[in-house]
Design a protein around this motif. Structure first.
Motif, PDB file in Angstrom:
ATOM      1  N   ALA A  27       0.650  -1.269  -0.002  1.00 45.39           N
ATOM      2  CA  ALA A  27       0.079   0.074   0.040  1.00 45.39           C
ATOM      3  C   ALA A  27       0.853   1.122  -0.042  1.00 45.39           C
ATOM      4  N   ASP A  28       2.122   1.090   0.486  1.00 45.49           N
ATOM      5  CA  ASP A  28       2.831   2.218   0.821  1.00 45.49           C
ATOM      6  C   ASP A  28       3.450   2.687  -0.498  1.00 45.49           C
ATOM      7  N   ILE A  29       4.038   1.484  -1.279  1.00 44.94           N
ATOM      8  CA  ILE A  29       4.413   1.680  -2.510  1.00 44.94           C
ATOM      9  C   ILE A  29       3.283   2.260  -3.790  1.00 44.94           C
ATOM     10  N   ILE A  55      -4.819  12.313 -12.894  1.00 45.35           N
ATOM     11  CA  ILE A  55      -4.835  12.721 -11.549  1.00 45.35           C
ATOM     12  C   ILE A  55      -6.037  12.071 -10.724  1.00 45.35           C
ATOM     13  N   LEU A  56      -7.320  11.854 -11.444  1.00 46.03           N
ATOM     14  CA  LEU A  56      -8.120  10.896 -11.034  1.00 46.03           C
ATOM     15  C   LEU A  56      -7.712   9.548 -10.630  1.00 46.03           C
ATOM     16  N   ILE A  57      -6.775   8.876 -11.557  1.00 40.79           N
ATOM     17  CA  ILE A  57      -6.197   7.693 -11.199  1.00 40.79           C
ATOM     18  C   ILE A  57      -5.476   7.718 -10.205  1.00 40.79           C
ATOM     19  N   ALA A  58      -4.589   8.549 -10.073  1.00 30.94           N
ATOM     20  CA  ALA A  58      -3.923   8.968  -8.808  1.00 30.94           C
ATOM     21  C   ALA A  58      -4.678   8.723  -7.548  1.00 30.94           C
ATOM     22  N   LEU A  59      -5.608   9.401  -7.544  1.00 28.81           N
ATOM     23  CA  LEU A  59      -6.722   9.597  -6.346  1.00 28.81           C
ATOM     24  C   LEU A  59      -7.248   8.353  -6.188  1.00 28.81           C
ATOM     25  N   PHE A  60      -7.802   7.391  -7.152  1.00 26.18           N
ATOM     26  CA  PHE A  60      -8.324   6.411  -7.100  1.00 26.18           C
ATOM     27  C   PHE A  60      -7.308   5.293  -6.484  1.00 26.18           C
ATOM     28  N   ILE A  61      -6.066   5.299  -7.027  1.00 26.38           N
ATOM     29  CA  ILE A  61      -4.963   4.327  -6.424  1.00 26.38           C
ATOM     30  C   ILE A  61      -4.656   4.712  -5.045  1.00 26.38           C
ATOM     31  N   ASN A 112      -5.119   2.908   0.579  1.00 20.22           N
ATOM     32  CA  ASN A 112      -5.372   3.096   2.042  1.00 20.22           C
ATOM     33  C   ASN A 112      -6.586   2.397   2.543  1.00 20.22           C
ATOM     34  N   MET A 113      -7.688   2.377   1.905  1.00 17.44           N
ATOM     35  CA  MET A 113      -8.902   1.455   2.414  1.00 17.44           C
ATOM     36  C   MET A 113      -8.574   0.238   2.390  1.00 17.44           C
ATOM     37  N   SER A 155      -5.630  -1.447   2.885  1.00 19.94           N
ATOM     38  CA  SER A 155      -4.710  -1.689   4.075  1.00 19.94           C
ATOM     39  C   SER A 155      -5.468  -1.618   5.445  1.00 19.94           C
ATOM     40  N   SER A 156      -6.196  -0.728   5.543  1.00 20.95           N
ATOM     41  CA  SER A 156      -6.971  -0.616   6.813  1.00 20.95           C
ATOM     42  C   SER A 156      -7.962  -1.804   6.869  1.00 20.95           C
ATOM     43  N   ALA A 157      -8.577  -2.260   5.813  1.00 18.73           N
ATOM     44  CA  ALA A 157      -9.437  -3.407   5.941  1.00 18.73           C
ATOM     45  C   ALA A 157      -8.514  -4.687   6.590  1.00 18.73           C
ATOM     46  N   VAL A 158      -7.315  -4.716   5.864  1.00 20.71           N
ATOM     47  CA  VAL A 158      -6.351  -5.965   6.217  1.00 20.71           C
ATOM     48  C   VAL A 158      -5.761  -5.681   7.561  1.00 20.71           C
ATOM     49  N   LYS A 159      -5.636  -4.759   8.132  1.00 21.31           N
ATOM     50  CA  LYS A 159      -5.029  -4.481   9.444  1.00 21.31           C
ATOM     51  C   LYS A 159      -6.384  -4.872  10.302  1.00 21.31           C
ATOM     52  N   TYR A 160      -7.372  -4.229  10.285  1.00 29.90           N
ATOM     53  CA  TYR A 160      -8.651  -4.517  10.937  1.00 29.90           C
ATOM     54  C   TYR A 160      -8.635  -6.079  10.983  1.00 29.90           C
TER      55      TYR A 160
END
Length: 377
Positions: free
Chosen positions: A206-208, A229-235, A240-241, A243-248
């Motif tokens: 996710a950080d990469i 720019i939209l693709i960048a936001l999407f990625i 982030n989402m 990564s959070s789901a797997v952490k939980y």
């Protein structure tokens, strides 16, 4: 997915179209159509063929071809997502649907803790399918002379097949960039997960992915490319989402709702005045209560239910007039991560815990977040 409608089924998988797909097709048709002379020269150099432009550049034909190529591109995206879905289904993962949208396609699968051994072939097969589709379109160019002797029509076919061939090969290469949650990022996560815990592998991938998103965003700004720019936001948001789901999932993997539910539960009756429930919410700071009638759970009343009514009408209303009657419940042995997934999918804040028809407690989103914070200590 909200804003989508179904157009059919392939291999038993519902195929949906998001409204953004309908918006992007005319845009792509205009962009492709307005660049046909330049594109034809480029394709001629790539495939080493002569392309007649008489029909392709006449009248409205450039924009008709633009629409055909745009639809062909999304057909390639559909092939890409079908490849993911069929491999996932072969690995025992249920596929809910495939949705075509502005950024391409999304296969919606049953959520669970990712299995690196299953994720690796699932992630690779999509780009491979795009590559095969692109190569097939490219090879068909050389069969065009045997299909038609009309130079104008041959030029149109070569342009269409050549454009789709190049686009799908580019789609393959782009998806293999290790920008999680794109396919390349999932390949990276699956490779890392064979060498370290899944949550750690996900965090690194996710950080990469976020790094690539920032790079795409900077390039998009300097190149004046809103789409990049939209693709960048999407990625960035997707990385982030997930990564959070797997952490939980990792932190809550051995926790059941019964071990963390709040009990005893404050309940209300179906004939209680709505005004009284509002007073209870102020006093307890709880925004929802189970509705019990004769020791049986018959509904839930929440602040969202109350807000659907006008303040004037509430004075004469009872709980049964506004409560939600179809209540989602869980047994005490259910994993907490299941409760969190249901809350996210259904946009609810609490789930009653029920056994043998009796309510034992209630688990809220706040309870889950508190337990997650404690388990990180």
């Amino acid at each position: 997915m909200d804003g989508s409608f179904r157009i059919g089924r392939i291999f038993g998988i519902p195929i949906l179209i998001h409204y953004t797909f309908l918006l992007v097709i005319p845009l792509f048709a205009w962009i492709i159509g307005s660049q046909i002379p330049f594109t034809i020269n480029m394709l001629g150099e790539i495939y080493r063929v002569e392309i007649d432009t008489s029909l392709a550049t006449s009248g409205y034909m450039p924009y008709v071809l633009g629409a055909i190529v745009a639809l062909g591109l999304f057909f390639g995206v559909l092939v890409h997502e079908l490849a993911h879905s069929l491999v996932a289904r072969a690995k025992g993962i249920a596929i809910n649907s495939i949705t075509l949208m502005i950024f391409g396609g999304v296969a919606t699968m049953e959520e669970g803790i990712p299995d690196p051994k299953a994720e690796l072939p699932m992630a690779l097969v999509g780009p491979i399918a795009s590559l095969i589709f692109g190569i097939l379109c490219s090879l068909l160019i050389y069969a065009v002379p045997s299909v038609t002797t009309d130079p104008g029509m041959a030029g149109v076919l070569v342009f269409t097949l050549g454009y789709l061939g190049v686009l799908n090969i580019i789609l393959c290469v782009f998806n293999l960039i290790p920008a999680f949650p794109m396919d390349g990022g999932r390949v990276l996560r699956a490779w890392l997960a064979q060498r370290m815990p899944l949550h750690r592998a996900t965090q690194i991938a996710a950080d990469i992915g976020k790094g690539f998103a920032i790079l795409f965003g900077i390039i998009g700004l300097f190149a004046f490319s809103p789409f990049l720019i939209l693709i960048a936001l999407f990625i960035y948001i997707g990385a982030n989402m997930e990564s959070s789901a797997v952490k939980y999932s990792h932190l809550l993997q051995d926790v059941t709702v019964g071990s963390m539910m709040s009990s005893p539960v404050t309940t209300v009756g179906p004939t209680a005045p709505v005004s009284e429930v509002i007073t209870m919410m102020y006093a307890s700071k709880h925004l929802g209560f189970p509705v019990i009638e004769r020791d049986t759970l018959v509904g839930m009343i929440t602040l969202a239910d109350i807000n659907k009514t006008s303040p004037i009408d509430r004075e004469a209303m009872q709980v049964r007039d506004v409560m939600t009657r179809e209540v989602i419940t869980l047994p005490p042995e259910a994993p907490v991560i299941d409760a969190l997934r249901i809350m996210s999918a259904k946009d609810i804040g609490r789930i009653p815990v029920v056994a043998d028809g009796k309510i034992l407690g209630i688990v809220t989103r706040t309870d889950i977040l508190k337990v997650t914070e404690l388990r990180q200590v």
